[in-house]
Design a protein around this motif. Structure first.
Motif, PDB file in Angstrom:
ATOM      1  N   GLY A 138       0.816  -1.213   0.000  1.00  0.00           N
ATOM      2  CA  GLY A 138       0.000   0.000   0.000  1.00  0.00           C
ATOM      3  C   GLY A 138       0.844   1.254   0.000  1.00  0.00           C
ATOM      4  O   GLY A 138       0.519   2.251  -0.667  1.00  0.00           O
ATOM      5  N   VAL A 139       1.949   1.225   0.763  1.00  0.00           N
ATOM      6  CA  VAL A 139       2.854   2.376   0.827  1.00  0.00           C
ATOM      7  C   VAL A 139       3.432   2.677  -0.556  1.00  0.00           C
ATOM      8  O   VAL A 139       3.429   3.828  -1.024  1.00  0.00           O
ATOM      9  CB  VAL A 139       3.976   2.105   1.847  1.00  0.00           C
ATOM     10  CG1 VAL A 139       5.121   3.099   1.679  1.00  0.00           C
ATOM     11  CG2 VAL A 139       3.426   2.168   3.267  1.00  0.00           C
ATOM     12  N   GLN A 166       2.306   1.725  -3.461  1.00  0.00           N
ATOM     13  CA  GLN A 166       1.272   2.113  -4.428  1.00  0.00           C
ATOM     14  C   GLN A 166       1.030   3.613  -4.363  1.00  0.00           C
ATOM     15  O   GLN A 166       0.920   4.285  -5.396  1.00  0.00           O
ATOM     16  CB  GLN A 166      -0.014   1.339  -4.140  1.00  0.00           C
ATOM     17  CG  GLN A 166      -1.131   1.575  -5.164  1.00  0.00           C
ATOM     18  CD  GLN A 166      -1.920   2.853  -4.929  1.00  0.00           C
ATOM     19  OE1 GLN A 166      -2.140   3.244  -3.780  1.00  0.00           O
ATOM     20  NE2 GLN A 166      -2.328   3.527  -6.003  1.00  0.00           N
ATOM     21  N   ARG A 167       0.952   4.143  -3.146  1.00  0.00           N
ATOM     22  CA  ARG A 167       0.706   5.583  -3.006  1.00  0.00           C
ATOM     23  C   ARG A 167       1.896   6.404  -3.471  1.00  0.00           C
ATOM     24  O   ARG A 167       1.726   7.438  -4.126  1.00  0.00           O
ATOM     25  CB  ARG A 167       0.347   5.899  -1.550  1.00  0.00           C
ATOM     26  CG  ARG A 167      -1.007   5.349  -1.125  1.00  0.00           C
ATOM     27  CD  ARG A 167      -1.422   5.841   0.248  1.00  0.00           C
ATOM     28  NE  ARG A 167      -0.593   5.290   1.308  1.00  0.00           N
ATOM     29  CZ  ARG A 167      -0.813   4.118   1.895  1.00  0.00           C
ATOM     30  NH1 ARG A 167      -1.833   3.354   1.500  1.00  0.00           N
ATOM     31  NH2 ARG A 167      -0.039   3.690   2.877  1.00  0.00           N
ATOM     32  N   SER A 187       2.063   6.330  -7.339  1.00  0.00           N
ATOM     33  CA  SER A 187       1.081   7.167  -8.026  1.00  0.00           C
ATOM     34  C   SER A 187       1.557   8.608  -8.127  1.00  0.00           C
ATOM     35  O   SER A 187       1.177   9.325  -9.053  1.00  0.00           O
ATOM     36  CB  SER A 187      -0.263   7.106  -7.304  1.00  0.00           C
ATOM     37  OG  SER A 187      -0.178   7.699  -6.013  1.00  0.00           O
ATOM     38  N   ARG A 188       2.409   9.016  -7.182  1.00  0.00           N
ATOM     39  CA  ARG A 188       2.960  10.378  -7.209  1.00  0.00           C
ATOM     40  C   ARG A 188       4.277  10.444  -7.964  1.00  0.00           C
ATOM     41  O   ARG A 188       4.648  11.511  -8.454  1.00  0.00           O
ATOM     42  CB  ARG A 188       3.194  10.893  -5.777  1.00  0.00           C
ATOM     43  CG  ARG A 188       1.967  10.984  -4.913  1.00  0.00           C
ATOM     44  CD  ARG A 188       2.235  11.807  -3.659  1.00  0.00           C
ATOM     45  NE  ARG A 188       3.292  11.255  -2.834  1.00  0.00           N
ATOM     46  CZ  ARG A 188       3.102  10.386  -1.835  1.00  0.00           C
ATOM     47  NH1 ARG A 188       1.872   9.967  -1.574  1.00  0.00           N
ATOM     48  NH2 ARG A 188       4.114   9.946  -1.108  1.00  0.00           N
ATOM     49  N   ASP A 193       9.440  10.100   1.105  1.00  0.00           N
ATOM     50  CA  ASP A 193       8.084   9.597   0.893  1.00  0.00           C
ATOM     51  C   ASP A 193       7.796   8.383   1.774  1.00  0.00           C
ATOM     52  O   ASP A 193       6.681   8.228   2.301  1.00  0.00           O
ATOM     53  CB  ASP A 193       7.880   9.231  -0.579  1.00  0.00           C
ATOM     54  CG  ASP A 193       7.697  10.462  -1.461  1.00  0.00           C
ATOM     55  OD1 ASP A 193       7.711  11.586  -0.923  1.00  0.00           O
ATOM     56  OD2 ASP A 193       7.547  10.300  -2.689  1.00  0.00           O
ATOM     57  N   GLU A 247       4.685   7.983   4.453  1.00  0.00           N
ATOM     58  CA  GLU A 247       3.678   6.942   4.330  1.00  0.00           C
ATOM     59  C   GLU A 247       3.736   5.935   5.482  1.00  0.00           C
ATOM     60  O   GLU A 247       2.698   5.432   5.924  1.00  0.00           O
ATOM     61  CB  GLU A 247       3.820   6.223   2.985  1.00  0.00           C
ATOM     62  CG  GLU A 247       3.529   7.094   1.774  1.00  0.00           C
ATOM     63  CD  GLU A 247       2.074   7.560   1.727  1.00  0.00           C
ATOM     64  OE1 GLU A 247       1.222   6.937   2.397  1.00  0.00           O
ATOM     65  OE2 GLU A 247       1.803   8.550   1.032  1.00  0.00           O
ATOM     66  N   ARG A 269       1.887   7.226   8.412  1.00  0.00           N
ATOM     67  CA  ARG A 269       0.444   7.035   8.260  1.00  0.00           C
ATOM     68  C   ARG A 269       0.031   5.613   8.618  1.00  0.00           C
ATOM     69  O   ARG A 269      -1.063   5.385   9.142  1.00  0.00           O
ATOM     70  CB  ARG A 269       0.028   7.367   6.832  1.00  0.00           C
ATOM     71  CG  ARG A 269       0.143   8.860   6.498  1.00  0.00           C
ATOM     72  CD  ARG A 269      -0.159   9.118   5.045  1.00  0.00           C
ATOM     73  NE  ARG A 269      -0.121  10.549   4.744  1.00  0.00           N
ATOM     74  CZ  ARG A 269      -0.142  11.063   3.515  1.00  0.00           C
ATOM     75  NH1 ARG A 269      -0.205  10.236   2.465  1.00  0.00           N
ATOM     76  NH2 ARG A 269      -0.102  12.363   3.343  1.00  0.00           N
TER      77      ARG A 269
END
Length: 278
Positions: free
Chosen positions: A91-92, A94-95, A98-99, A261, A265, A268
């Motif tokens: 998940g980390v 993937q985010r 995307s950036r 990054d 992440e 979070r």
């Protein structure tokens, strides 16, 4: 010295060696040393303006070399444990991906601490503070651990209500003690392999056994969806999560961007809601 090293994003021993090498080359001391810190000598003060001019020129050279605002591009090799690789990083990444469409990621899965000074990996996610010199490190979060079991197991074996009752349950845990297992203490005593009916050094094997209803085991609280926490007031240790990379890689856009990054992440991840308990 500690504050200066933090500002320069190097380790304190590295900064000390650099100052000593400069003083040796110049032939005189730049600082006087005292328990409360370092104070510039008159000779050091006399070099302040020239040193600041060199810093400005060096920063201009760096921007010209790497390209100010250059897009981070290329592959970044990450080292982390099994559970982080399987349950946290997808998940980390993937985010981040995307950036950062020009970044690619290679994930080296190991519970052993790889040597970043030998460049076994660009960035490591570790559950203990890295001890090697020459690394840029950052503590990104603390993760709470808990004792969890699947509802199907607790349907067969009622949940323990006291620490003493836990001894009557099937426990899941490690086979070989490691640095990060030292935080696993219950009622003031460390947990040992002999207490576990299901033993494995694979994080994912332990998590899989908990999810399959094999018994009670230790799990990251943010990963405990669908599980029931037991004895939450008696067992709630926290483990530190650190990022580390060779300090020389802080000069490369792909690694520095990925490092920043990942820190964001992973923080979070630690903020995800936890499961309730008995």
């Amino acid at each position: 010295m500690t504050a200066a090293a933090r500002a320069l994003q190097v380790s304190q021993p590295t900064l000390g060696r650099r100052i000593a090498a400069l003083e040796s080359a110049l032939g005189y001391a730049l600082f006087t040393r005292a328990p409360e810190g370092l104070t510039p000598t008159p000779e050091g003060e006399a070099l302040r303006d020239q040193a600041q001019a060199m810093e400005t020129a060096g920063e201009a050279l760096r921007r010209a070399a790497v390209g100010e605002g250059m897009e981070a591009a290329g592959a970044v090799r990450l080292s982390c444990s099994e559970v982080v690789a399987a349950e946290v990083l997808p998940g980390v990444l993937q985010r981040i991906g995307s950036r950062r469409p020009a970044l690619a990621f290679e994930v080296s899965v190991s519970n052993q601490a790889e040597d970043l000074l030998r460049r076994d990996a660009d960035i490591a996610v570790r559950m203990t503070r890295p001890q090697q010199d020459g690394l840029l490190i950052r503590k990104v979060l603390e993760v709470e651990l808990g004792l969890f079991a699947h509802p199907a197991y607790l349907a067969r074996r009622p949940a323990p209500l006291t620490p003493e009752e836990l001894a009557d349950h099937d426990l899941i845990g490690f086979d070989t003690a490691r640095d990060y297992t030292r935080v696993l203490q219950f009622a003031g005593r460390p947990l040992s392999r002999e207490q576990f009916r299901f033993r494995s050094d694979s994080d994912m094997a332990q998590l899989g056994a908990i999810r399959a209803g094999c018994g009670v085991g230790v799990c990251h609280a943010p990963l405990a969806q669908g599980l029931t926490r037991v004895l939450p007031q008696d067992f709630q240790p926290r483990i530190e999560v650190w990022l580390a990379m060779h300090e020389d890689l802080a000069r490369t856009p792909r690694c520095l961007t990925a490092f920043r990054d990942l820190a964001l992440e992973l923080k979070r991840y630690g903020e995800r809601p936890h499961e309730g308990g008995l």
